[in-house]
Scaffold this motif. Sequence first.
Motif, PDB file in Angstrom:
ATOM      1  N   ASP A  16      -7.971   3.227  -1.684  1.00 46.42           N
ATOM      2  CA  ASP A  16      -6.652   3.222  -2.323  1.00 46.42           C
ATOM      3  C   ASP A  16      -5.966   1.925  -1.889  1.00 46.42           C
ATOM      4  O   ASP A  16      -5.544   1.787  -0.737  1.00 46.42           O
ATOM      5  CB  ASP A  16      -5.861   4.448  -1.865  1.00 46.42           C
ATOM      6  CG  ASP A  16      -4.487   4.538  -2.525  1.00 46.42           C
ATOM      7  OD1 ASP A  16      -3.831   3.489  -2.700  1.00 46.42           O
ATOM      8  OD2 ASP A  16      -4.053   5.658  -2.836  1.00 46.42           O
ATOM      9  N   ILE A  17      -5.849   0.963  -2.801  1.00 44.63           N
ATOM     10  CA  ILE A  17      -5.349  -0.369  -2.445  1.00 44.63           C
ATOM     11  C   ILE A  17      -3.898  -0.317  -1.974  1.00 44.63           C
ATOM     12  O   ILE A  17      -3.527  -0.976  -0.999  1.00 44.63           O
ATOM     13  CB  ILE A  17      -5.522  -1.349  -3.628  1.00 44.63           C
ATOM     14  CG1 ILE A  17      -7.020  -1.625  -3.843  1.00 44.63           C
ATOM     15  CG2 ILE A  17      -4.789  -2.671  -3.366  1.00 44.63           C
ATOM     16  CD1 ILE A  17      -7.340  -2.515  -5.022  1.00 44.63           C
ATOM     17  N   ASN A  18      -3.068   0.488  -2.626  1.00 40.37           N
ATOM     18  CA  ASN A  18      -1.655   0.572  -2.219  1.00 40.37           C
ATOM     19  C   ASN A  18      -1.509   1.148  -0.821  1.00 40.37           C
ATOM     20  O   ASN A  18      -0.691   0.678  -0.025  1.00 40.37           O
ATOM     21  CB  ASN A  18      -0.859   1.400  -3.230  1.00 40.37           C
ATOM     22  CG  ASN A  18      -0.704   0.680  -4.555  1.00 40.37           C
ATOM     23  OD1 ASN A  18      -0.582  -0.549  -4.577  1.00 40.37           O
ATOM     24  ND2 ASN A  18      -0.721   1.417  -5.651  1.00 40.37           N
ATOM     25  N   LEU A  19      -2.318   2.156  -0.528  1.00 43.58           N
ATOM     26  CA  LEU A  19      -2.307   2.748   0.818  1.00 43.58           C
ATOM     27  C   LEU A  19      -2.765   1.720   1.845  1.00 43.58           C
ATOM     28  O   LEU A  19      -2.186   1.583   2.928  1.00 43.58           O
ATOM     29  CB  LEU A  19      -3.232   3.977   0.838  1.00 43.58           C
ATOM     30  CG  LEU A  19      -3.139   4.947   2.021  1.00 43.58           C
ATOM     31  CD1 LEU A  19      -1.743   5.505   2.167  1.00 43.58           C
ATOM     32  CD2 LEU A  19      -4.154   6.072   1.843  1.00 43.58           C
ATOM     33  N   ASP A  20      -3.799   0.958   1.486  1.00 41.69           N
ATOM     34  CA  ASP A  20      -4.305  -0.108   2.354  1.00 41.69           C
ATOM     35  C   ASP A  20      -3.243  -1.178   2.607  1.00 41.69           C
ATOM     36  O   ASP A  20      -3.041  -1.617   3.732  1.00 41.69           O
ATOM     37  CB  ASP A  20      -5.536  -0.769   1.715  1.00 41.69           C
ATOM     38  CG  ASP A  20      -6.821  -0.423   2.460  1.00 41.69           C
ATOM     39  OD1 ASP A  20      -6.740   0.196   3.526  1.00 41.69           O
ATOM     40  OD2 ASP A  20      -7.896  -0.797   1.969  1.00 41.69           O
ATOM     41  N   LEU A  21      -2.566  -1.603   1.534  1.00 41.33           N
ATOM     42  CA  LEU A  21      -1.588  -2.685   1.660  1.00 41.33           C
ATOM     43  C   LEU A  21      -0.450  -2.311   2.599  1.00 41.33           C
ATOM     44  O   LEU A  21       0.033  -3.147   3.375  1.00 41.33           O
ATOM     45  CB  LEU A  21      -1.034  -3.071   0.285  1.00 41.33           C
ATOM     46  CG  LEU A  21      -1.951  -3.934  -0.577  1.00 41.33           C
ATOM     47  CD1 LEU A  21      -1.403  -4.072  -1.991  1.00 41.33           C
ATOM     48  CD2 LEU A  21      -2.151  -5.312   0.050  1.00 41.33           C
ATOM     49  N   ARG A  22      -0.027  -1.042   2.554  1.00 45.32           N
ATOM     50  CA  ARG A  22       1.035  -0.601   3.478  1.00 45.32           C
ATOM     51  C   ARG A  22       0.585  -0.757   4.920  1.00 45.32           C
ATOM     52  O   ARG A  22       1.362  -1.088   5.807  1.00 45.32           O
ATOM     53  CB  ARG A  22       1.441   0.846   3.179  1.00 45.32           C
ATOM     54  CG  ARG A  22       2.268   0.999   1.922  1.00 45.32           C
ATOM     55  CD  ARG A  22       3.025   2.308   1.874  1.00 45.32           C
ATOM     56  NE  ARG A  22       2.160   3.455   1.674  1.00 45.32           N
ATOM     57  CZ  ARG A  22       1.754   3.878   0.476  1.00 45.32           C
ATOM     58  NH1 ARG A  22       2.139   3.242  -0.626  1.00 45.32           N
ATOM     59  NH2 ARG A  22       0.975   4.938   0.362  1.00 45.32           N
ATOM     60  N   MET A  23      -0.717  -0.493   5.165  1.00 37.62           N
ATOM     61  CA  MET A  23      -1.273  -0.637   6.515  1.00 37.62           C
ATOM     62  C   MET A  23      -1.437  -2.113   6.888  1.00 37.62           C
ATOM     63  O   MET A  23      -1.003  -2.560   7.944  1.00 37.62           O
ATOM     64  CB  MET A  23      -2.616   0.107   6.590  1.00 37.62           C
ATOM     65  CG  MET A  23      -3.341   0.011   7.920  1.00 37.62           C
ATOM     66  SD  MET A  23      -4.509  -1.380   7.960  1.00 37.62           S
ATOM     67  CE  MET A  23      -5.701  -0.890   6.734  1.00 37.62           C
ATOM     68  N   TRP A  24      -2.047  -2.927   5.967  1.00 41.27           N
ATOM     69  CA  TRP A  24      -2.284  -4.345   6.263  1.00 41.27           C
ATOM     70  C   TRP A  24      -0.970  -5.079   6.543  1.00 41.27           C
ATOM     71  O   TRP A  24      -0.928  -5.991   7.361  1.00 41.27           O
ATOM     72  CB  TRP A  24      -2.998  -5.033   5.090  1.00 41.27           C
ATOM     73  CG  TRP A  24      -4.413  -4.627   4.827  1.00 41.27           C
ATOM     74  CD1 TRP A  24      -4.903  -4.076   3.678  1.00 41.27           C
ATOM     75  CD2 TRP A  24      -5.540  -4.740   5.708  1.00 41.27           C
ATOM     76  NE1 TRP A  24      -6.245  -3.834   3.795  1.00 41.27           N
ATOM     77  CE2 TRP A  24      -6.669  -4.236   5.028  1.00 41.27           C
ATOM     78  CE3 TRP A  24      -5.705  -5.213   7.004  1.00 41.27           C
ATOM     79  CZ2 TRP A  24      -7.930  -4.195   5.586  1.00 41.27           C
ATOM     80  CZ3 TRP A  24      -6.968  -5.176   7.575  1.00 41.27           C
ATOM     81  CH2 TRP A  24      -8.056  -4.678   6.875  1.00 41.27           C
ATOM     82  N   ASN A  25       0.107  -4.682   5.864  1.00 38.02           N
ATOM     83  CA  ASN A  25       1.381  -5.377   6.021  1.00 38.02           C
ATOM     84  C   ASN A  25       2.053  -5.128   7.363  1.00 38.02           C
ATOM     85  O   ASN A  25       3.041  -5.787   7.687  1.00 38.02           O
ATOM     86  CB  ASN A  25       2.326  -5.023   4.867  1.00 38.02           C
ATOM     87  CG  ASN A  25       2.034  -5.854   3.624  1.00 38.02           C
ATOM     88  OD1 ASN A  25       1.863  -7.067   3.699  1.00 38.02           O
ATOM     89  ND2 ASN A  25       1.947  -5.205   2.468  1.00 38.02           N
ATOM     90  N   LYS A  26       1.492  -4.220   8.154  1.00 35.97           N
ATOM     91  CA  LYS A  26       2.008  -3.998   9.517  1.00 35.97           C
ATOM     92  C   LYS A  26       1.455  -5.041  10.489  1.00 35.97           C
ATOM     93  O   LYS A  26       1.849  -5.082  11.650  1.00 35.97           O
ATOM     94  CB  LYS A  26       1.593  -2.601  10.012  1.00 35.97           C
ATOM     95  CG  LYS A  26       2.063  -1.447   9.135  1.00 35.97           C
ATOM     96  CD  LYS A  26       3.433  -0.986   9.523  1.00 35.97           C
ATOM     97  CE  LYS A  26       3.838   0.249   8.703  1.00 35.97           C
ATOM     98  NZ  LYS A  26       5.133   0.760   9.082  1.00 35.97           N
ATOM     99  N   PHE A  27       0.516  -5.873  10.021  1.00 36.62           N
ATOM    100  CA  PHE A  27      -0.136  -6.851  10.888  1.00 36.62           C
ATOM    101  C   PHE A  27       0.387  -8.257  10.619  1.00 36.62           C
ATOM    102  O   PHE A  27       0.715  -8.614   9.483  1.00 36.62           O
ATOM    103  CB  PHE A  27      -1.657  -6.803  10.693  1.00 36.62           C
ATOM    104  CG  PHE A  27      -2.276  -5.549  11.260  1.00 36.62           C
ATOM    105  CD1 PHE A  27      -2.694  -5.513  12.583  1.00 36.62           C
ATOM    106  CD2 PHE A  27      -2.413  -4.407  10.481  1.00 36.62           C
ATOM    107  CE1 PHE A  27      -3.245  -4.360  13.118  1.00 36.62           C
ATOM    108  CE2 PHE A  27      -2.962  -3.247  11.004  1.00 36.62           C
ATOM    109  CZ  PHE A  27      -3.375  -3.223  12.340  1.00 36.62           C
ATOM    110  N   ASP A  28       0.421  -9.051  11.692  1.00 38.95           N
ATOM    111  CA  ASP A  28       0.825 -10.450  11.566  1.00 38.95           C
ATOM    112  C   ASP A  28      -0.344 -11.313  11.105  1.00 38.95           C
ATOM    113  O   ASP A  28      -0.156 -12.305  10.396  1.00 38.95           O
ATOM    114  CB  ASP A  28       1.337 -10.964  12.922  1.00 38.95           C
ATOM    115  CG  ASP A  28       2.513 -10.142  13.429  1.00 38.95           C
ATOM    116  OD1 ASP A  28       3.618 -10.348  12.918  1.00 38.95           O
ATOM    117  OD2 ASP A  28       2.309  -9.284  14.312  1.00 38.95           O
TER     118      ASP A  28
END
Length: 397
Positions: free
Chosen positions: A162-174
């Motif tokens: 699920d790309i949207n679910l992934d993006l929410r997680m990836w965006n927590k990283f610098d």
Amino acid sequence: MKTVLISSFDMEVGGVERSLISMLDHFNYENYAVDLMLYRHQGEFLELLNKKTNLLNEIPQYTTFRKSISEVFKDKQISIGFSRIFSKIHAELVGKFKGMSEPGYYQMQLMWKYVLPFLPKLDKEYDVAISYLWPHYFVAEKVKAKKKIAWIHTDYSTIETDINLDLRMWNKFDYIAAVSEACKSSFLKKYGELENKVIVIENITSPEFIREMAKEKVDNPMMKDNRFKIVTVARLSHAKGIDNAVKALKKLKEKGYYDIAWYVVGYGGDEAMIKDLIKESKLDDSFVLLGKKTNPYPFMNETDLYVQPSRYEGKAVTVGEAQILSKPVLITNYTTAKSQVKDGFDGYITDLSITGLVSGIEKLYKSQEIRDRLINHCRNTNFSNKSQLEKLYHIVN
């Protein structure tokens, strides 16, 4: 002194775990205090951990991730157990509806989504927190750090999530650290909006350690085998293409190449299926599963040809290790293959298919001259890359 947290699942035998061991061995412990959070203190590589690394205590809720659902309930982690069941049903339904060929990654995403409320946070704050293995929700959601880095080891363009679910997680990283330029490129095909976060830090390799370990005396049936020997070191999983390797060897035998033996060092969920395939193909005496080995290097050292039949990779640790041992290498043309070997120079890339494996092996089997050329180029290449850690230190500082 800067504080660093690194998290991963466990220390079972695998390429990612081997690369983590190597990175920890080369860390600058004079300037950095390193805590290692393993969800489960399990696996043969635990004894290889650098003594300067501080292994944090297990947290019961996190030990559930690689246990069966029945084991989770036995551990009295009831909420996590029901979350696991729900994620499994959810993934199966969506997987069927969307025609997913491998819904396992999507199921893992959902599992983390549903169990997150039941997982405790770490109290300590770090200068940098590194999540070494996907999915990265623990560091994203449960760790306080001034900077956060997620490591990527595989070709994410091939994984159904699920790309949207992934993006929410990836965006927590610098930062997102890819293990090769090709791994970075394939990741950005799927998550182009994250381009400003992605950097390349290659797996740290130690040629001296690998060559020394290759000398270890082990019970090795290959030493008594006078046939042309192929070796693959990999998990027995869909991604690694071991089923295609069995089918390729069957076709080679049909073409009259009776003196080829293929040895596989590794374990994994596809073992029963692969054993059945070996039996059906009447290859019991020539396609040999050696099982899990803490030290695969003596087996690599005995090979005439190292083959990586993978469907996808980020950057296969084992291919680099075979090159360090000056072995001729054949890999399939997975998306990131050209970052792994220079075709015709220090390895050979063949089509990603059973036919491709057959023709590639046939070519290298017939030509000692090509194999010798690959061996010599590997022998004259410096595969040490300890300087890659400087990129990490630069981020921390």
